[in-house]
Design a protein around this motif. Sequence first.
Motif, PDB file in Angstrom:
ATOM      1  N   ALA A 181       0.851  -1.183   0.001  1.00 26.57           N
ATOM      2  CA  ALA A 181       0.037  -0.079  -0.048  1.00 26.57           C
ATOM      3  C   ALA A 181       0.883   1.267   0.078  1.00 26.57           C
ATOM      4  CB  ALA A 181      -0.977   0.028   1.156  1.00 26.57           C
ATOM      5  N   LEU A 182       2.114   1.115   0.821  1.00 29.43           N
ATOM      6  CA  LEU A 182       2.981   2.364   0.609  1.00 29.43           C
ATOM      7  C   LEU A 182       3.651   2.534  -0.471  1.00 29.43           C
ATOM      8  CD1 LEU A 182       4.026   1.893   4.409  1.00 29.43           C
ATOM      9  CD2 LEU A 182       2.358   3.621   3.691  1.00 29.43           C
ATOM     10  N   ARG A 183       4.149   1.381  -1.286  1.00 33.31           N
ATOM     11  CA  ARG A 183       4.858   1.448  -2.343  1.00 33.31           C
ATOM     12  C   ARG A 183       4.262   1.813  -3.624  1.00 33.31           C
ATOM     13  NH1 ARG A 183       7.525   2.004  -5.970  1.00 33.31           N
ATOM     14  NH2 ARG A 183       9.348   1.189  -6.703  1.00 33.31           N
ATOM     15  N   ALA A 184       2.993   1.034  -3.716  1.00 32.00           N
ATOM     16  CA  ALA A 184       2.204   0.888  -5.245  1.00 32.00           C
ATOM     17  C   ALA A 184       1.157   2.078  -4.866  1.00 32.00           C
ATOM     18  CB  ALA A 184       2.036  -0.526  -5.375  1.00 32.00           C
ATOM     19  N   THR A 185       0.896   2.554  -3.796  1.00 32.98           N
ATOM     20  CA  THR A 185      -0.369   3.553  -4.149  1.00 32.98           C
ATOM     21  C   THR A 185      -0.028   4.731  -3.795  1.00 32.98           C
ATOM     22  OG1 THR A 185      -1.128   3.116  -1.903  1.00 32.98           O
ATOM     23  CG2 THR A 185      -1.796   1.377  -3.653  1.00 32.98           C
ATOM     24  N   PRO A 186      -0.950   5.851  -3.914  1.00 37.18           N
ATOM     25  CA  PRO A 186      -0.447   7.050  -3.592  1.00 37.18           C
ATOM     26  C   PRO A 186      -0.517   7.174  -1.746  1.00 37.18           C
ATOM     27  CG  PRO A 186      -2.200   7.151  -5.186  1.00 37.18           C
ATOM     28  CD  PRO A 186      -2.020   5.804  -4.700  1.00 37.18           C
ATOM     29  N   TYR A 187      -0.957   6.301  -1.213  1.00 33.58           N
ATOM     30  CA  TYR A 187      -1.062   6.383   0.289  1.00 33.58           C
ATOM     31  C   TYR A 187       0.253   6.832   1.019  1.00 33.58           C
ATOM     32  CZ  TYR A 187      -2.141   4.959   5.081  1.00 33.58           C
ATOM     33  OH  TYR A 187      -1.996   4.852   6.403  1.00 33.58           O
ATOM     34  N   GLY A 188       1.459   5.982   0.518  1.00 33.67           N
ATOM     35  CA  GLY A 188       2.598   6.208   0.968  1.00 33.67           C
ATOM     36  C   GLY A 188       3.198   7.706   0.836  1.00 33.67           C
ATOM     37  N   PRO A 189       3.328   8.301  -0.211  1.00 28.73           N
ATOM     38  CA  PRO A 189       3.652   9.480  -0.349  1.00 28.73           C
ATOM     39  C   PRO A 189       3.019  10.551   0.183  1.00 28.73           C
ATOM     40  CG  PRO A 189       3.950   8.698  -2.464  1.00 28.73           C
ATOM     41  CD  PRO A 189       3.071   7.421  -1.627  1.00 28.73           C
ATOM     42  N   HIS A 190       1.591  10.472   0.113  1.00 29.36           N
ATOM     43  CA  HIS A 190       0.660  11.038   0.974  1.00 29.36           C
ATOM     44  C   HIS A 190       1.003  11.234   2.454  1.00 29.36           C
ATOM     45  CE1 HIS A 190      -2.455  11.301  -2.312  1.00 29.36           C
ATOM     46  NE2 HIS A 190      -1.610  11.910  -2.831  1.00 29.36           N
ATOM     47  N   LEU A 191       1.183   9.796   3.088  1.00 33.85           N
ATOM     48  CA  LEU A 191       1.450   9.701   4.354  1.00 33.85           C
ATOM     49  C   LEU A 191       2.698  10.649   4.913  1.00 33.85           C
ATOM     50  CD1 LEU A 191       0.453   7.697   6.728  1.00 33.85           C
ATOM     51  CD2 LEU A 191       2.760   6.182   6.276  1.00 33.85           C
ATOM     52  N   LEU A 192       3.833  10.383   4.169  1.00 30.81           N
ATOM     53  CA  LEU A 192       4.946  10.997   4.606  1.00 30.81           C
ATOM     54  C   LEU A 192       4.897  12.498   4.330  1.00 30.81           C
ATOM     55  CD1 LEU A 192       7.837   8.753   3.431  1.00 30.81           C
ATOM     56  CD2 LEU A 192       6.818   8.770   5.541  1.00 30.81           C
ATOM     57  N   VAL A 208      -5.834  15.385   2.985  1.00 27.91           N
ATOM     58  CA  VAL A 208      -5.311  15.070   4.201  1.00 27.91           C
ATOM     59  C   VAL A 208      -6.270  14.485   5.209  1.00 27.91           C
ATOM     60  CG1 VAL A 208      -4.445  16.340   6.330  1.00 27.91           C
ATOM     61  CG2 VAL A 208      -3.826  17.190   3.955  1.00 27.91           C
ATOM     62  N   THR A 209      -7.427  14.859   5.159  1.00 29.14           N
ATOM     63  CA  THR A 209      -8.653  14.261   6.134  1.00 29.14           C
ATOM     64  C   THR A 209      -8.627  12.970   6.071  1.00 29.14           C
ATOM     65  OG1 THR A 209      -9.654  16.583   6.502  1.00 29.14           O
ATOM     66  CG2 THR A 209     -10.903  14.656   7.075  1.00 29.14           C
ATOM     67  N   LYS A 210      -8.816  12.584   4.630  1.00 32.43           N
ATOM     68  CA  LYS A 210      -9.247  11.179   4.408  1.00 32.43           C
ATOM     69  C   LYS A 210      -8.179  10.339   4.598  1.00 32.43           C
ATOM     70  CE  LYS A 210     -12.407  11.949   0.423  1.00 32.43           C
ATOM     71  NZ  LYS A 210     -12.522  11.808  -0.993  1.00 32.43           N
ATOM     72  N   VAL A 211      -6.765  10.850   4.546  1.00 31.24           N
ATOM     73  CA  VAL A 211      -5.530   9.805   4.768  1.00 31.24           C
ATOM     74  C   VAL A 211      -5.669   9.796   6.060  1.00 31.24           C
ATOM     75  CG1 VAL A 211      -3.155   9.688   4.600  1.00 31.24           C
ATOM     76  CG2 VAL A 211      -4.591  10.419   2.614  1.00 31.24           C
ATOM     77  N   ARG A 212      -5.431  10.936   7.024  1.00 28.84           N
ATOM     78  CA  ARG A 212      -5.475  10.667   8.490  1.00 28.84           C
ATOM     79  C   ARG A 212      -6.573   9.685   9.000  1.00 28.84           C
ATOM     80  NH1 ARG A 212      -5.565  15.750  11.864  1.00 28.84           N
ATOM     81  NH2 ARG A 212      -4.316  14.272  13.170  1.00 28.84           N
ATOM     82  N   PHE A 213      -7.893  10.089   8.502  1.00 25.34           N
ATOM     83  CA  PHE A 213      -8.921   9.174   9.098  1.00 25.34           C
ATOM     84  C   PHE A 213      -8.759   7.575   8.910  1.00 25.34           C
ATOM     85  CE2 PHE A 213     -13.338   7.984   9.547  1.00 25.34           C
ATOM     86  CZ  PHE A 213     -13.912   8.915  10.564  1.00 25.34           C
ATOM     87  N   ALA A 214      -8.363   7.208   7.496  1.00 27.61           N
ATOM     88  CA  ALA A 214      -7.975   5.995   6.943  1.00 27.61           C
ATOM     89  C   ALA A 214      -7.207   5.400   7.957  1.00 27.61           C
ATOM     90  CB  ALA A 214      -7.684   5.772   5.679  1.00 27.61           C
ATOM     91  N   THR A 215      -5.711   6.359   8.278  1.00 29.70           N
ATOM     92  CA  THR A 215      -4.880   5.572   9.154  1.00 29.70           C
ATOM     93  C   THR A 215      -5.233   5.427  10.576  1.00 29.70           C
ATOM     94  OG1 THR A 215      -3.262   7.042   7.759  1.00 29.70           O
ATOM     95  CG2 THR A 215      -2.629   6.218  10.016  1.00 29.70           C
ATOM     96  N   PHE A 216      -5.986   6.348  10.966  1.00 28.66           N
ATOM     97  CA  PHE A 216      -6.692   5.803  12.368  1.00 28.66           C
ATOM     98  C   PHE A 216      -7.393   4.640  12.460  1.00 28.66           C
ATOM     99  CE2 PHE A 216      -5.488  10.211  14.099  1.00 28.66           C
ATOM    100  CZ  PHE A 216      -5.086   9.775  15.211  1.00 28.66           C
ATOM    101  N   VAL A 217      -8.219   4.318  11.385  1.00 30.89           N
ATOM    102  CA  VAL A 217      -9.073   3.067  11.288  1.00 30.89           C
ATOM    103  C   VAL A 217      -8.154   1.860  11.118  1.00 30.89           C
ATOM    104  CG1 VAL A 217     -10.739   2.014   9.905  1.00 30.89           C
ATOM    105  CG2 VAL A 217     -11.032   4.330  10.655  1.00 30.89           C
TER     106      VAL A 217
END
Length: 325
Positions: A181-192, A208-217
């Motif tokens: 998920a971190l390597r092959a999707t935008p989630y990794g770059p967005h996270l950092l 930002v809101t979606k990524v932070r929300f998803a990370t807590f879940v």
Amino acid sequence: MRQSRSRLLAIGGREWALLGAILLASVVFSVASPFFATAGNAATIARNSTELMLAGLGMTLLLAIGSIDVSIGILMGLSAIAVAHALLASMAPALAVLVGPLTGAALGLVTASVVVLGRVPAIVGTLGLLGVYRMGVFALLGGQWLSGLPTGLTELLSARLLGLPLSVVVIVLAYLAVWLALRATPYGPHLLSIGNSEEKARLSGVPVTKVRFATFVLSGALTGLAASFYVASYRNVEMAIGSTLALDAIAAVVLGGTSILGGRCSLLGTALGVLLLRVLQNGLLLMGVPSLWQPVVTGALLIGVLAMDMPLARMGDLKARWALR
């Protein structure tokens, strides 16, 4: 994008240092105790690492995004209670094991609503939820243990797949799924990106809101899965469940090289940090050091690593500012 991903997946000096520390500690404890270098003790260390491996994986993502959750220990307790009741209700083990991550994800949703949507600082919001969840554990258990649970879940996660216990296979797959998920999707770059600067990430179009929300879940789901492993291993749920999980998870993740300020993480580092922590705790116990001193050792390691990392982080910021000039 490439720079963010390479930082995320890099295997560098910290990981090699952790591996060396694990080997050195193992040699020292092997000399100090004849019981350390045995197959049975190695299995004990591996078993004691399972829940922390999963909870640490979720904490890695939270710290990388510049956030934190100090309520994960009690979250694991509530999830374990849900798993225990599912087993007592004669639910099939293959379904009962899913109750943990589903409950954890639901509680992560609550945490995300408070911290992300409610705009409450993570440390404050999760401390508040810690008190609420603790009362929930007390109310559900009524001051008593849930013990003597059915063996079906234990047998399921102890079954062998490719020569390994199913629990180990699940942990490897969890790390692999997050890595992908971190390597092959935008989630990794967005996270950092959010961890480095939430304001700049928002201005550059990162959700930002979606990524932070998803990370807590996601962190809640991983901790809930750890609860299923806990119930399978011990077949009981006690009042003090998960009391040191948050401290251990934060210490292991920071030891592994993830920045507590956000913007940098290492999945391999987290796994090695967990192993080092459990090797130290196990070795000290075999040497006769009371288990009550384990949080002291963990806390001292955390303070020591932060004392070294914070000046380095400030130096990195100064270099970046001068480079921009």
